[in-house]
Design an enzyme around this catalytic site. Structure first.
Site, PDB file in Angstrom:
ATOM      1  N   ASP A 250     -25.228 -16.903  11.726  1.00 37.16           N
ATOM      2  CA  ASP A 250     -25.888 -16.925  10.425  1.00 37.16           C
ATOM      3  C   ASP A 250     -25.102 -16.169   9.368  1.00 37.16           C
ATOM      4  OD1 ASP A 250     -26.676 -14.307  11.196  1.00 37.16           O
ATOM      5  OD2 ASP A 250     -28.382 -15.207  12.249  1.00 37.16           O
ATOM      6  N   LYS A 272     -30.675 -18.065   7.530  1.00 38.73           N
ATOM      7  CA  LYS A 272     -32.098 -18.088   7.199  1.00 38.73           C
ATOM      8  C   LYS A 272     -32.343 -17.759   5.728  1.00 38.73           C
ATOM      9  CE  LYS A 272     -32.539 -15.281  10.772  1.00 38.73           C
ATOM     10  NZ  LYS A 272     -33.112 -14.391  11.787  1.00 38.73           N
ATOM     11  N   MET A 385     -32.021  -4.048   4.273  1.00 40.62           N
ATOM     12  CA  MET A 385     -32.731  -5.010   3.403  1.00 40.62           C
ATOM     13  C   MET A 385     -33.517  -4.270   2.320  1.00 40.62           C
ATOM     14  SD  MET A 385     -34.021  -7.554   6.443  1.00 40.62           S
ATOM     15  CE  MET A 385     -34.253  -6.294   7.695  1.00 40.62           C
TER      16      MET A 385
HETATM   17  N1  SAH Z   1     -28.768  -6.679  13.010  1.00 39.94           N
HETATM   18  C1  SAH Z   1     -28.138  -6.221  11.780  1.00 39.94           C
HETATM   19  C2  SAH Z   1     -29.122  -6.071  10.653  1.00 39.94           C
HETATM   20  C3  SAH Z   1     -29.744  -7.344  10.216  1.00 39.94           C
HETATM   21  S1  SAH Z   1     -30.806  -7.120   8.853  1.00 39.94           S
HETATM   22  C4  SAH Z   1     -27.403  -4.901  12.054  1.00 39.94           C
HETATM   23  O1  SAH Z   1     -27.573  -4.323  13.118  1.00 39.94           O
HETATM   24  O2  SAH Z   1     -26.634  -4.479  11.182  1.00 39.94           O
HETATM   25  C5  SAH Z   1     -29.755  -7.498   7.515  1.00 39.94           C
HETATM   26  C6  SAH Z   1     -29.451  -6.281   6.689  1.00 39.94           C
HETATM   27  O3  SAH Z   1     -28.445  -5.504   7.303  1.00 39.94           O
HETATM   28  C7  SAH Z   1     -28.905  -6.582   5.323  1.00 39.94           C
HETATM   29  O4  SAH Z   1     -29.942  -6.907   4.415  1.00 39.94           O
HETATM   30  C8  SAH Z   1     -28.256  -5.282   4.975  1.00 39.94           C
HETATM   31  O5  SAH Z   1     -29.192  -4.329   4.579  1.00 39.94           O
HETATM   32  C9  SAH Z   1     -27.714  -4.830   6.312  1.00 39.94           C
HETATM   33  N2  SAH Z   1     -26.283  -5.173   6.471  1.00 39.94           N
HETATM   34  C10 SAH Z   1     -25.733  -5.934   7.419  1.00 39.94           C
HETATM   35  N3  SAH Z   1     -24.400  -5.976   7.295  1.00 39.94           N
HETATM   36  C11 SAH Z   1     -24.087  -5.226   6.230  1.00 39.94           C
HETATM   37  C12 SAH Z   1     -22.866  -4.865   5.575  1.00 39.94           C
HETATM   38  N4  SAH Z   1     -21.688  -5.325   6.008  1.00 39.94           N
HETATM   39  N5  SAH Z   1     -22.928  -4.049   4.503  1.00 39.94           N
HETATM   40  C13 SAH Z   1     -24.101  -3.582   4.064  1.00 39.94           C
HETATM   41  N6  SAH Z   1     -25.275  -3.889   4.632  1.00 39.94           N
HETATM   42  C14 SAH Z   1     -25.271  -4.698   5.695  1.00 39.94           C
END
Ligand code: SAH
Length: 470
Positions: A250, A272, A385
């Site tokens: 995704d 999504k 998020m």
């Molecule tokens: N499973 C993922 C999180 C999914 S929720 C994890 O463990 O990182 C999605 C959120 O993760 C985004 O809205 C953002 O807040 C954060 N996120 C994921 N990758 C990111 C990145 N490279 N830089 C900043 N925020 C990130």
């Protein structure tokens, strides 16, 4: 790519080396090792080089180079100590469309010879295109260590039964799995540890069994791809990425990471949209099930860690109920990746004794969090998020007693090229963010640890916005 890499068959083929000294000898040896008929031209030729040329099926011309010497050659190597002669050879070869290599004069070459790790029949060829010979050497040393010389033995063994395996196991997917099992299992172990007979015995048994009991069992690998920088993948993630039949990915999985998935794996985008979550999640669960049931190895690749705000649990719950085998591979979650790449330790003996990961997701336009707990000092909050709810979060924390001067960092595209960090405080971060255009994904880090960034930010090209000292 500056050069197109190929392996060329020169067995029994005329290759011409001009020069009679040590450099010419080294080049001639390399050509002879690949079976070339080496012809050497020079007014003086070392004895060993003359011999080598004869034995290889080539010959020697004890005189100065003339253009027609290279006629009919598949490859030409110029290894004389005269720049003029080298240039003349290069020009003559170019005119005849014969690939030419001039030792140590890349501008006169139409091909370059890679550095190699020779585990024949397995050969790894490396080149830096002349950019960094030392880097190349270091890389080669690493590969030499990684692949013990017995890998050649293993490759030969595999080659010797390739045809019989093709007959015994007709399904291409099944055959690939068979080979992976063989090349990573006890057969490989025996070959690499110098027990070729044992390896052969085990391999024959595998072929006998592999043909009959064909393993059609699909499985699912729920793999965390980390926050974006491909270097932050785990070795296990990479290994499984290279073995998958199909990958479901995704938004958060970067194109650079997808590039590392096995080339002919089918790629299915299941990104999504917030509003469609519920429906789509069921769809993804169903897809995982469907592909696994069809006997495929399904890679469910998720940004960060699959068990941190990733619905990973939901996706495998269905599989567990249906009895589909699965593995879960952790990834570096955004909090860890962003913190490290922004120079913000998440805990610190003086400033934060604990850290909490929360989601700032809105439900009915509200952020639903346990404010009194989160407003406690001495802790770091990481909000996933959190961009849409930023204002509600900052206000909620202050309203419940957190110091409005508490520093906040918003990290945009953490660990990716163009990562940006916007720094402010609970009472001005909304204004800071409003003053610029922000792109997803973003992560919030709230707490006194953000100040450490003043001293610890290390990433070149990391764009900073807002006051450094909050
Ligand atoms: N499973 C993922 C999180 C999914 S929720 C994890 O463990 O990182 C999605 C959120 O993760 C985004 O809205 C953002 O807040 C954060 N996120 C994921 N990758 C990111 C990145 N490279 N830089 C900043 N925020 C990130």
């Amino acid at each position: 790519m500056d050069y197109f890499p190929i392996f060329i068959d020169i067995r029994g083929v005329r290759c011409v080396v001009i020069g009679g000294g040590e450099v010419a000898l080294r080049k001639a040896e390399a050509l002879a090792r690949a079976g070339a008929a080496v012809h050497v031209v020079a007014p003086e030729i070392r004895e060993d080089l003359q011999q080598l040329a004869q034995v290889s099926g080539g010959g020697v011309l004890l005189r100065g180079y003339q253009a027609e010497d290279i006629d009919g050659a598949r490859l030409v190597v110029a290894a004389t100590d005269s720049n003029d002669v080298n240039r003349a050879i290069s020009e003559a070869a170019v005119a005849r469309n014969i690939p030419v290599n001039v030792v140590d004069q890349p501008e006169l070459c139409t091909y370059i010879v890679p550095s190699i790790v020779d585990r024949s029949p397995l050969v790894i060829a490396l080149s830096s295109g002349g950019a960094s010979p030392v880097l190349l050497r270091l890389l080669r040393e690493r590969l030499e260590r990684m692949f013990p010389s017995a890998y050649g033995e293993l490759a030969r063994l595999a080659g010797s039964v390739r045809d019989s395996v093709r007959q015994a196991i007709t399904d291409p997917d099944g055959r690939r799995r068979f080979w992976e099992r063989v090349l990573e299992g006890p057969v490989a172990e025996a070959a690499i540890s110098g027990r070729p007979d044992r390896a052969r015995e085990l391999l024959d048994a595998e072929i006998a069994a592999g043909g009959a009991v064909e393993d059609r069992g699909g499985e699912v690998w729920l793999v965390g791809a980390g926050p974006g920088d491909p270097d932050l993948l785990t070795l296990k993630a990479l290994r499984l990425m290279q073995r998958a039949d199909v990958v479901l990915h995704d938004n958060l999985v970067s194109p650079e990471i997808l590039d590392l998935v096995r080339r002919d794996a089918e790629r299915i985008y299941v990104g999504k949209r917030r509003a469609l979550h519920a429906v789509r999640q069921e769809g993804i669960n169903a897809l995982l099930l469907e592909h696994a049931r069809a006997g495929r190895r399904v890679l469910r690749l998720k940004g960060g860690d699959p068990f941190v705000f990733g619905r990973g649990g939901e996706e495998i719950a269905t599989l567990a109920v249906e009895g589909i085998p699965f593995q879960v591979v952790p990834g570096i979650t955004a909090a860890n990746g962003c913190a490290a790449y922004a120079g913000i330790p998440l805990t610190h003996r003086d400033y934060a004794q604990s850290v909490r990961f929360v989601t700032g997701h809105l439900k009915d336009d509200k952020v639903n969090l346990n404010w009194p707990e989160l407003a406690e000092p001495g802790q770091t909050l990481v909000v996933y998020m959190g961009l849409v709810g930023l204002e509600a979060i900052a206000e909620g924390l202050v309203a419940h007693g957190r110091d409005p001067r508490t520093p906040v960092a918003l990290i945009e595209r953490g660990t990716l090229p163009g990562q940006r960090v916007i720094v402010g405080t609970l009472d001005d971060i909304v204004a800071q963010v409003a003053a610029t255009e922000v792109h997803a994904p973003t992560l919030l880090i709230i707490g006194d640890v953000v100040r450490l960034r003043d001293a610890l930010a290390w990433r070149e090209g990391d764009v900073v916005t807002g006051p450094q000292r909050a």
